[in-house]
Design a protein around this motif. Structure first.
Motif, short mmCIF file in Angstrom:
data_model
loop_
_atom_site.label_atom_id
_atom_site.label_comp_id
_atom_site.label_asym_id
_atom_site.label_seq_id
_atom_site.Cartn_x
_atom_site.Cartn_y
_atom_site.Cartn_z
N SER A 7 0.85 -1.19 0.00
CA SER A 7 0.00 0.00 0.00
C SER A 7 0.89 1.24 0.00
O SER A 7 2.10 1.14 0.27
CB SER A 7 -0.93 0.02 1.22
OG SER A 7 -0.18 0.03 2.42
N GLY A 8 0.29 2.38 -0.31
CA GLY A 8 1.01 3.65 -0.20
C GLY A 8 1.43 4.29 -1.49
O GLY A 8 2.01 5.38 -1.49
N ARG A 19 5.57 7.04 1.06
CA ARG A 19 6.00 5.91 1.87
C ARG A 19 5.17 4.70 1.48
O ARG A 19 3.93 4.74 1.57
CB ARG A 19 5.86 6.18 3.36
CG ARG A 19 6.50 5.09 4.21
CD ARG A 19 6.49 5.39 5.69
NE ARG A 19 5.24 5.05 6.32
CZ ARG A 19 5.11 4.74 7.60
NH1 ARG A 19 6.18 4.72 8.38
NH2 ARG A 19 3.92 4.47 8.11
N LEU A 20 5.84 3.64 1.08
CA LEU A 20 5.19 2.38 0.75
C LEU A 20 5.25 1.46 1.97
O LEU A 20 6.21 1.47 2.72
CB LEU A 20 5.88 1.71 -0.43
CG LEU A 20 6.02 2.53 -1.72
CD1 LEU A 20 6.65 1.67 -2.81
CD2 LEU A 20 4.68 3.08 -2.16
N SER A 21 4.20 0.67 2.10
CA SER A 21 4.14 -0.32 3.17
C SER A 21 3.90 -1.69 2.57
O SER A 21 3.24 -1.83 1.54
CB SER A 21 3.00 -0.01 4.14
OG SER A 21 3.12 1.27 4.70
N TYR A 80 8.67 -0.97 5.38
CA TYR A 80 8.34 0.30 4.77
C TYR A 80 9.45 0.71 3.81
O TYR A 80 10.61 0.35 3.99
CB TYR A 80 8.19 1.39 5.84
CG TYR A 80 7.12 1.10 6.84
CD1 TYR A 80 7.45 0.67 8.13
CD2 TYR A 80 5.78 1.22 6.52
CE1 TYR A 80 6.46 0.38 9.06
CE2 TYR A 80 4.79 0.94 7.45
CZ TYR A 80 5.15 0.53 8.72
OH TYR A 80 4.16 0.24 9.63
#
Length: 116
Positions: A7-8, A19-21, A80
């Motif tokens: 997500s993100g 920021r990717l998670s 992350y």
């Protein structure tokens, strides 16, 4: 079996941040690599960054060093990718990956688009 959900992603102007998670579920060993790859339109999938779960050693592609940071979350099996100073050439689908031994697991990907 390991399941990965990213997500993100989103649309951001050049110079901005995202920021990717990635959350992993299922059976994972005590130590494994968890990280990110990306695929831009018309190009192959390329390594971005990864972290060795036990110990926290991190590895980065030269193209993102100094701009991207990979880290483990407080939640179990979460990672992350903080992306700063984004460039149009960072535009790609970003895939989360877990790798240990001969096993390789992938998420479905999240789109990151950087406008100039």
């Amino acid at each position: 079996q390991v399941q990965l959900v990213e997500s993100g992603g989103g649309l951001v102007q050049a110079g901005g941040s995202l920021r990717l998670s990635c959350a992993a579920s299922g059976r994972t060993p005590s130590n494994y690599y968890m990280g990110w790859y990306r695929q831009a339109p018309g190009k192959g999938r390329e390594f971005v960054a990864r972290i060795l779960w036990s110990g926290g050693s991190t590895y980065y592609a030269d193209s993102v060093k100094g701009r991207f940071t990979i880290s483990r979350g407080n939640a179990e099996n979460t990672v992350y990718l903080q992306m700063n100073s984004l460039r149009p050439e960072d535009t790609a689908i970003y895939y989360c990956n877990v790798q240990y031994g001969p096993n390789d697991y992938w998420g479905r990907g999240t789109q990151v688009t950087v406008s100039s």
